[in-house]
Scaffold this motif. Structure first.
Motif, PDB file in Angstrom:
ATOM      1  N   TYR A  39       0.797  -1.220   0.000  1.00  7.91           N
ATOM      2  CA  TYR A  39       0.000   0.000   0.000  1.00  7.91           C
ATOM      3  C   TYR A  39       0.837   1.281   0.000  1.00  7.91           C
ATOM      4  CZ  TYR A  39      -4.008  -2.974   1.147  1.00  7.91           C
ATOM      5  OH  TYR A  39      -4.999  -3.932   1.115  1.00  7.91           O
ATOM      6  N   GLU A  40       2.157   1.166  -0.061  1.00  8.61           N
ATOM      7  CA  GLU A  40       2.993   2.351   0.079  1.00  8.61           C
ATOM      8  C   GLU A  40       2.738   3.390  -1.023  1.00  8.61           C
ATOM      9  OE1 GLU A  40       4.145   2.480   2.820  1.00  8.61           O
ATOM     10  OE2 GLU A  40       4.524   0.426   3.434  1.00  8.61           O
ATOM     11  N   GLN A  41       2.537   2.934  -2.250  1.00  6.73           N
ATOM     12  CA  GLN A  41       2.366   3.869  -3.362  1.00  6.73           C
ATOM     13  C   GLN A  41       1.030   4.614  -3.302  1.00  6.73           C
ATOM     14  OE1 GLN A  41       4.770   4.645  -5.574  1.00  6.73           O
ATOM     15  NE2 GLN A  41       6.080   3.277  -4.392  1.00  6.73           N
ATOM     16  N   VAL A  42       0.029   3.996  -2.702  1.00  9.58           N
ATOM     17  CA  VAL A  42      -1.295   4.625  -2.643  1.00  9.58           C
ATOM     18  C   VAL A  42      -1.625   5.136  -1.240  1.00  9.58           C
ATOM     19  CG1 VAL A  42      -2.201   3.276  -4.553  1.00  9.58           C
ATOM     20  CG2 VAL A  42      -2.395   2.386  -2.226  1.00  9.58           C
ATOM     21  N   GLY A  43      -0.731   4.936  -0.300  1.00  6.87           N
ATOM     22  CA  GLY A  43      -0.984   5.342   1.076  1.00  6.87           C
ATOM     23  C   GLY A  43      -0.784   6.829   1.304  1.00  6.87           C
ATOM     24  N   ILE A  44      -1.358   7.307   2.400  1.00  6.84           N
ATOM     25  CA  ILE A  44      -1.190   8.687   2.848  1.00  6.84           C
ATOM     26  C   ILE A  44      -0.178   8.654   3.997  1.00  6.84           C
ATOM     27  CG2 ILE A  44      -2.338  10.750   3.721  1.00  6.84           C
ATOM     28  CD1 ILE A  44      -3.345   9.804   0.978  1.00  6.84           C
ATOM     29  N   HIS A  45       0.979   9.267   3.811  1.00  4.52           N
ATOM     30  CA  HIS A  45       2.067   9.186   4.787  1.00  4.52           C
ATOM     31  C   HIS A  45       2.202  10.511   5.542  1.00  4.52           C
ATOM     32  CE1 HIS A  45       3.451   5.458   2.815  1.00  4.52           C
ATOM     33  NE2 HIS A  45       3.150   6.079   1.681  1.00  4.52           N
ATOM     34  N   ARG A  46       2.391  10.417   6.841  1.00  9.64           N
ATOM     35  CA  ARG A  46       2.598  11.602   7.664  1.00  9.64           C
ATOM     36  C   ARG A  46       3.722  11.338   8.664  1.00  9.64           C
ATOM     37  NH1 ARG A  46       0.021  13.182   4.082  1.00  9.64           N
ATOM     38  NH2 ARG A  46      -1.938  14.371   4.076  1.00  9.64           N
ATOM     39  N   MET A  47       4.438  12.414   9.033  1.00 15.12           N
ATOM     40  CA  MET A  47       5.521  12.271  10.000  1.00 15.12           C
ATOM     41  C   MET A  47       5.711  13.578  10.759  1.00 15.12           C
ATOM     42  SD  MET A  47       8.907  12.354   7.552  1.00 15.12           S
ATOM     43  CE  MET A  47       9.411  13.861   6.684  1.00 15.12           C
ATOM     44  N   VAL A  48       6.384  13.463  11.901  1.00 15.12           N
ATOM     45  CA  VAL A  48       6.759  14.622  12.710  1.00 15.12           C
ATOM     46  C   VAL A  48       8.271  14.589  12.855  1.00 15.12           C
ATOM     47  CG1 VAL A  48       6.512  15.790  14.941  1.00 15.12           C
ATOM     48  CG2 VAL A  48       4.573  14.518  13.978  1.00 15.12           C
ATOM     49  N   VAL A  49       8.916  15.731  12.679  1.00 16.49           N
ATOM     50  CA  VAL A  49      10.364  15.810  12.840  1.00 16.49           C
ATOM     51  C   VAL A  49      10.690  16.800  13.948  1.00 16.49           C
ATOM     52  CG1 VAL A  49      10.786  15.240  10.423  1.00 16.49           C
ATOM     53  CG2 VAL A  49      10.622  17.628  11.112  1.00 16.49           C
ATOM     54  N   ASN A  50      11.869  16.631  14.567  1.00 22.24           N
ATOM     55  CA  ASN A  50      12.297  17.563  15.611  1.00 22.24           C
ATOM     56  C   ASN A  50      13.094  18.714  14.998  1.00 22.24           C
ATOM     57  OD1 ASN A  50      14.849  16.537  15.069  1.00 22.24           O
ATOM     58  ND2 ASN A  50      14.955  15.306  16.942  1.00 22.24           N
TER      59      ASN A  50
END
Length: 303
Positions: A39-50
């Motif tokens: 599902y990586e190509q169609v997934g919605i990815h979110r992240m938090v960075v410091n």
């Protein structure tokens, strides 16, 4: 203050997937590459960075059907546990689902993560397939309704709203309503029409009341988060007005502005808390409220 980002460059995705592997696969001796799925190509990815640009929290959403979305791979660096970053990521992914007209979100939670997802409004509906062939998981569902659209803990938020109206009836007449609670941010709004003066702007006293109740509400909800109880009273307050309010009164309190020792309450001792509430007229900042609240431990009759 932390914010949720979307990885876009190859470098950002490399950091994102490396963090996922470190947090969710390496502890079980799975090789690099096992952190990815179809599902990586169609997934919605979110992240938090410091501040250093290091990834400290991640999560992904993908769509199972036009009505259902699934959240996976929520992870927070151990050094940043307890700061609400997991809930921040879940809230961001949930917002994407709502914008797409999704009716429910599912997740397959490991037993250790079930309390976290319950705090985000999910309910256990049964057992799910084991993860990595060895980790027991529970299937959880959150139905997306208007009530929980902007509230992390809708039952607590309703209790807070009812408490305001029952103990301070004028707050209902002023049209003061809890608008949003994310675990880190509380937003409260008021009706301009019910608080308007002869100049067509909001009474200064009404602005002060809105700010005071917002600060009180943030402490009320934070105590719920920590399974604590007590009586919250305003000890001191200061407000600076810069511009009048003529559109939409909004009061916003962020957890980063709250300072105090909740552990004192756990020991049955009263404790002071300082916080700031920012007042906006629509999107424009117009005033700052700084308050000192005392939280008194419950009496024997209240326990």
């Amino acid at each position: 203050m932390y914010k949720v980002d979307t990885p876009t460059t190859d470098e950002e995705f490399d950091k994102y997937f490396q963090f996922r592997w470190l947090m969710l696969r390496k502890p079980w001796n799975y090789p690099i590459g096992s952190e990815k799925d179809e599902y990586e190509q169609v997934g919605i990815h979110r992240m938090v960075v410091n501040a250093n640009g290091d990834v400290i929290a991640i999560g992904r959403l993908h769509f199972n059907t036009p009505e259902e979305a699934q959240i996976r791979h929520i992870a927070v660096h151990p050094d940043y546990h307890g700061k609400g970053l997991g809930k921040l990521v879940v809230s961001a992914l949930e917002g994407v689902a709502r914008n797409q007209g999704i009716e429910r979100i599912v997740t397959n939670s490991r037993e250790i993560s079930t309390p976290f997802f319950k705090s985000c409004g999910f309910e256990v509906v049964g057992e799910a397939t084991t993860e990595l062939g060895q980790l027991k998981r529970e299937q959880m569902v959150k139905k997306l309704t208007e009530l929980n659209a902007v509230m992390l803990h809708p039952k607590w938020c309703k209790e807070l709203q009812d408490t305001w109206y029952e103990t301070i009836p004028i707050s209902e007449q002023m049209g003061i309503k809890l608008y949003q609670y994310t675990g880190r941010t509380l937003e409260v709004r008021a009706s301009l029409n019910k608080n308007i003066n002869l100049h067509g702007t909001m009474f200064a006293g009404s602005i002060f009341s809105l700010a005071t109740l917002s600060g009180w509400g943030m402490l009320f909800l934070q105590m719920k988060e920590k399974n604590l109880s007590g009586e919250i009273v305003l000890g001191d307050a200061d407000i600076h007005y810069h511009k009048p309010i003529s559109l939409q009164p909004r009061a916003i309190c962020n957890i980063e502005s709250v300072s105090g020792k909740f552990e004192q309450l756990a020991k049955g001792r009263k404790s002071p808390f300082k916080l700031q509430v920012d007042i906006h007229d629509g999107h424009n900042p117009v005033a700052e409220f700084k308050g000192v609240y005392w939280v008194l431990p419950p009496t024997e009759e209240q326990q």
